[in-house]
Scaffold this motif. Structure first.
Motif, PDB file in Angstrom:
ATOM      1  N   ILE A  53      -5.670   6.374  -4.940  1.00 59.56           N
ATOM      2  CA  ILE A  53      -6.061   5.864  -3.627  1.00 59.56           C
ATOM      3  C   ILE A  53      -5.893   4.351  -3.663  1.00 59.56           C
ATOM      4  N   VAL A  99     -13.267   8.432   2.938  1.00 64.48           N
ATOM      5  CA  VAL A  99     -11.804   8.580   2.957  1.00 64.48           C
ATOM      6  C   VAL A  99     -11.526   9.991   2.482  1.00 64.48           C
ATOM      7  N   LEU A 103       0.843  -1.198   0.000  1.00 62.63           N
ATOM      8  CA  LEU A 103       0.000   0.000   0.000  1.00 62.63           C
ATOM      9  C   LEU A 103       0.873   1.241   0.000  1.00 62.63           C
ATOM     10  N   ALA A 151      -9.696   7.522   7.282  1.00 60.68           N
ATOM     11  CA  ALA A 151     -10.996   6.914   7.017  1.00 60.68           C
ATOM     12  C   ALA A 151     -11.907   7.114   8.218  1.00 60.68           C
ATOM     13  N   TRP A 182      -2.867   7.654   0.088  1.00 64.03           N
ATOM     14  CA  TRP A 182      -3.353   8.676  -0.850  1.00 64.03           C
ATOM     15  C   TRP A 182      -2.111   9.328  -1.434  1.00 64.03           C
ATOM     16  N   PHE A 227      -6.098   0.949  -1.171  1.00 68.77           N
ATOM     17  CA  PHE A 227      -6.635   0.640   0.161  1.00 68.77           C
ATOM     18  C   PHE A 227      -6.812  -0.858   0.317  1.00 68.77           C
ATOM     19  N   TRP A 255      -0.911   8.298   4.604  1.00 67.23           N
ATOM     20  CA  TRP A 255      -1.792   7.230   5.084  1.00 67.23           C
ATOM     21  C   TRP A 255      -3.238   7.692   5.050  1.00 67.23           C
ATOM     22  N   LEU A 256      -4.142   6.803   4.706  1.00 69.05           N
ATOM     23  CA  LEU A 256      -5.543   7.185   4.538  1.00 69.05           C
ATOM     24  C   LEU A 256      -6.169   7.595   5.870  1.00 69.05           C
ATOM     25  N   TYR A 263      -8.726  -5.801  -1.340  1.00 69.24           N
ATOM     26  CA  TYR A 263      -7.814  -4.751  -1.800  1.00 69.24           C
ATOM     27  C   TYR A 263      -8.468  -4.027  -2.961  1.00 69.24           C
ATOM     28  N   ILE A 306      -9.820   0.448   7.727  1.00 65.64           N
ATOM     29  CA  ILE A 306      -9.593   0.790   6.322  1.00 65.64           C
ATOM     30  C   ILE A 306      -8.224   1.440   6.238  1.00 65.64           C
ATOM     31  N   GLN A 307      -7.310   0.770   5.530  1.00 63.91           N
ATOM     32  CA  GLN A 307      -5.920   1.210   5.477  1.00 63.91           C
ATOM     33  C   GLN A 307      -5.504   1.438   4.035  1.00 63.91           C
ATOM     34  N   GLY A 308      -4.470   2.281   3.865  1.00 61.66           N
ATOM     35  CA  GLY A 308      -3.975   2.509   2.519  1.00 61.66           C
ATOM     36  C   GLY A 308      -3.218   3.806   2.405  1.00 61.66           C
TER      37      GLY A 308
END
Length: 721
Positions: A222, A180, A90, A190, A213, A224, A187-188, A138, A209-211
């Motif tokens: 984006i 988001v 990610l 959310a 930007w 995630f 890091w997202l 994902y 909810i991870q990911g």
């Protein structure tokens, strides 16, 4: 047309070529066997799918969380979580998604949910896909946006900026929305939105909810992931676009589906782990198993047809011990066999390896409630794949299908092994059969040639029997023929011997009565006779003289034949003999002109010079009798090892069919009628006997200009040393 002689052995070998029908018949038989094996494989594979479908019948919970209950699916709205080969890093760079580019869906004008100014062109679009790996969903969004507006750091609102909204129906049936909205790259951030779709506050942070930007030159990315247990069978995504950082009003919303209610959400299909566990046991056989919903989308997959342990060929593993025969077969026979056989490839292109949606006549039959099967060729034309499908029933309704696939590698390997063994046996039989026929034909032809040689040696070129044929003791047709020939030659020899001795016996028996008649005529001539009687006595005396001359000629030929076998031979000069003879002829026949051309140098022969002189007498007498104009030409030439005598005279030509027969006994070509002297045709016969006695050859031929005839004699010369 050319008449090409073909021997008995060649004919038998040609006939043995019909043995080639054996490998053709065997080949056709094995191909027919392969058809039945394929039919059996098809029935077996259909039975496999039916057994697996039975395990999935009437189990609606396996399909509750799928989109199987929809009447139809819409691409882009109803999503499919593709199985990922590994976890996604990610970082927002989307590098890990390159191998899945063919799964990406583009969203643009056709997917606009809200546009504030209907007359304004939508200037935002994005690419998107989702995938599944290890309990996580994902996904990524590659957004093209000319004006990126982040969330204000001091603002409590999270919807007055560019942001992503995720809406889903949880497994327990609740409607959940997540947003988001980042203040910067990284890091997202959310948050969970209120359940009321009209409310955007208050929000609760959602750390599951991870990911990342990440801003790009054309917009932002984006990337995630979120746990699968947060999702149900309903899912939708929407990108909110804000272009003015002052007013922060939303201009455009583009999404996979409307997200204001559960009814408007699209669906998401995640490959079922429960179904995968059911079909997992089939991963150890030679089949690849698919389970699809009633829209053809893959719910589960097990096995790989390219790396499968094929049951049809597992028992044919080559465990043969090395041997001379095995080495010969490997080095020579198998390369020859595989000129016509096709070996199953170790690898081939599998176009359905990563498929998430399947179609085909067999699948359509299964979704219509019937079992189906089909054969297809791989894109590289290296392998043939058999596919069978059976329906899955839930409450008397088809909710999906089980599909099994296998290659025909096992059957092809089994066919090739059968053909190898068959060809080995046939090749051995053909070799032994051809060899036996060849030996048999050789034996027959050798016996026939032996009989031919004996027949040719039994009778010489003049038709006289020289030796008998040894009759064969073999009790077959050739033996019967040999005994018949021996009997015929024996009887012919007796008759020939009778004819050969007839002249001497006739001469002996006639001499006494001829002498009596002659003495009586002489006594009668001393008497005083009337003139008429004297005339008849004179004619009788003339006849007796002619008869006496005939008897002398017969005796001469008989004596010569007898004396040749006892003659003492010595070396002599052929030149001197010919020169002496020609001088005598010039004195004896002064009215005839002779020309003589003799090469210089000695010409030494081994033989009897008196016989050569007798030979020349006969030829000169013949030439004088037939000559119509002078001169009579005689030439004596020498080559390396032979002497050549040519005697030519002008006169009548030889008949075309008499050039060889004139040298036979009692053969004459003189015209029939009253002749001054009797001619029995023995002169040239004696000439041939003398020539053959000196290992020479004699022939008569017409002159090239057609003016007469010449005799050509060739004698071998003795070593001058």
């Amino acid at each position: 047309m050319f008449n090409i002689p073909i021997g008995l052995r060649a004919k038998v070998v040609i006939l043995s070529l019909f043995l080639l029908c054996l490998p053709w018949l065997g080949y056709e038989y094995v191909w027919e066997m392969e058809k039945y094996l394929r039919h059996g494989q098809e029935k077996t594979l259909v039975g496999t799918t039916q057994a697996l479908a039975t395990a999935l019948h009437e189990r609606p919970k396996l399909f509750n969380h799928q989109a199987s209950f929809l009447s139809q699916v819409e691409k882009g709205r109803d999503l499919y979580a593709y199985p990922l080969s590994g976890p996604i890093q990610l970082d927002g760079k989307l590098t890990d998604w390159q191998q899945y580019q063919h799964r990406v869906i583009n969203y643009g004008t056709d997917h606009v949910i809200f546009n504030r100014n209907e007359n304004q062109v939508v200037d935002i679009h994005f690419s998107h896909m989702v995938g599944k790996y290890a309990g996580y969903l994902y996904g990524f969004f590659e957004v093209a946006d000319k004006h990126l507006v982040y969330r204000s750091k001091n603002s409590l609102r999270v919807d007055k900026n560019d942001h992503l909204v995720i809406a889903t129906q949880t497994p327990d049936g609740q409607f959940k929305r997540y947003i988001v909205a980042n203040t910067q790259d990284g890091w997202l951030s959310a948050f969970e939105l209120p359940q009321d779709p009209t409310q955007s506050m208050p929000v609760t942070p959602e750390i599951r909810i991870q990911g990342q930007w990440l801003a790009t030159d054309s917009g932002y990315n984006i990337e995630f992931r979120m746990p699968l247990n947060m999702l149900g069978s309903k899912l939708g995504f929407a990108i909110y676009n804000v272009d003015d950082s002052q007013t922060r009003t939303v201009n455009t919303i583009i999404g996979t589906s409307a997200i204001d209610s559960v009814a408007h959400l699209g669906t998401v299909l995640v490959p079922s782990p429960e179904i995968e566990n059911i079909i997992k046991g089939m991963s150890h056989n030679s089949s690849r198993i698919w389970v699809v919903d009633n829209h053809g989308r893959v719910l589960a997959k097990s096995g790989d047809i390219r790396a499968s342990n094929n049951l049809w060929s597992s028992s044919l593993d080559d465990t043969r011990e090395p041997s001379i025969w095995g080495q010969f077969k490997t080095d020579y026979l198998l390369p020859l066999y595989y000129k016509i056989l096709t070996k199953p490839p170790k690898d081939f292109v599998d176009s359905l390896q990563d498929s998430t949606e399947l179609s085909g006549s067999h699948i359509q039959q299964a979704l219509n409630g019937k079992q189906g099967s089909t054969w297809r060729l791989t894109p590289d034309s290296k392998a043939v794949v058999l596919a069978a499908a059976s329906p899955i029933w839930i409450d008397d309704k088809v909710m999906g299908a089980v599909i099994a696939e296998e290659t025909t590698h096992g059957i092809r390997t089994l066919r090739n092994r059968a053909l190898e063994k068959l060809f080995n046996v046939i090749l051995t039989i053909m070799s032994m059969g051809t060899l036996a026929l060849f030996i048999f034909a050789s034996s027959i032809s050798s016996r026939i040639r032996k009989l031919r040689d004996q027949s040719e040696q039994a009778i010489d070129s003049q038709g006289r029997v020289r030796q008998q044929i040894v009759p064969s003791k073999t009790r077959d047709e050739i033996g019967d023929l040999s005994r018949s020939f021996a009997n015929i030659v024996g009887r012919l020899g007796q008759y020939t011997h009778y004819l050969e001795n007839m002249s001497s016996r006739l001469s002996h028996e006639l001499r006494t009565p001829v002498a009596v008649v002659r003495s009586s005529l002489e006594h009668l001539s001393l008497q005083q006779l009337e003139p008429a009687s004297e005339k008849y006595v004179a004619r009788a005396q003339e006849g007796v003289s002619r008869l006496h001359l005939i008897l002398n000629n017969l005796s001469e030929a008989t004596r010569l034949e007898a004396s040749l076998s006892h003659a003492e031979q010595s070396q002599f000069s052929l030149t001197e003999v010919i020169s002496g003879c020609m001088q005598g002829y010039q004195y004896t026949y002064p009215e005839t002109q002779f020309t003589l051309d003799i090469d210089d140098g000695p010409m030494i022969m081994f033989g009897v010079p008196e016989y050569i002189a007798q030979l020349m007498d006969k030829l000169i007498n013949n030439a004088i009798e037939f000559s119509t104009d002078d001169p009579i030409r005689l030439t004596l030439k020498r080559t390396a090892k032979t002497a050549i005598i040519e005697l030519a005279n002008q006169g009548p030509l030889l008949p075309a069919d008499m050039t060889a027969q004139i040298f036979e006994s009692m053969v004459s070509i003189r015209p029939q009628g009253v002749q001054a002297k009797p001619h029995l045709g023995l002169g040239l016969y004696i000439a041939r006997l003398v020539t053959e006695f000196h290992q020479g050859s004699i022939k008569a031929e017409n002159l090239a200009d057609g003016s007469g005839v010449k005799f050509v004699l060739i004698f071998p010369l003795a070593d001058s040393k």
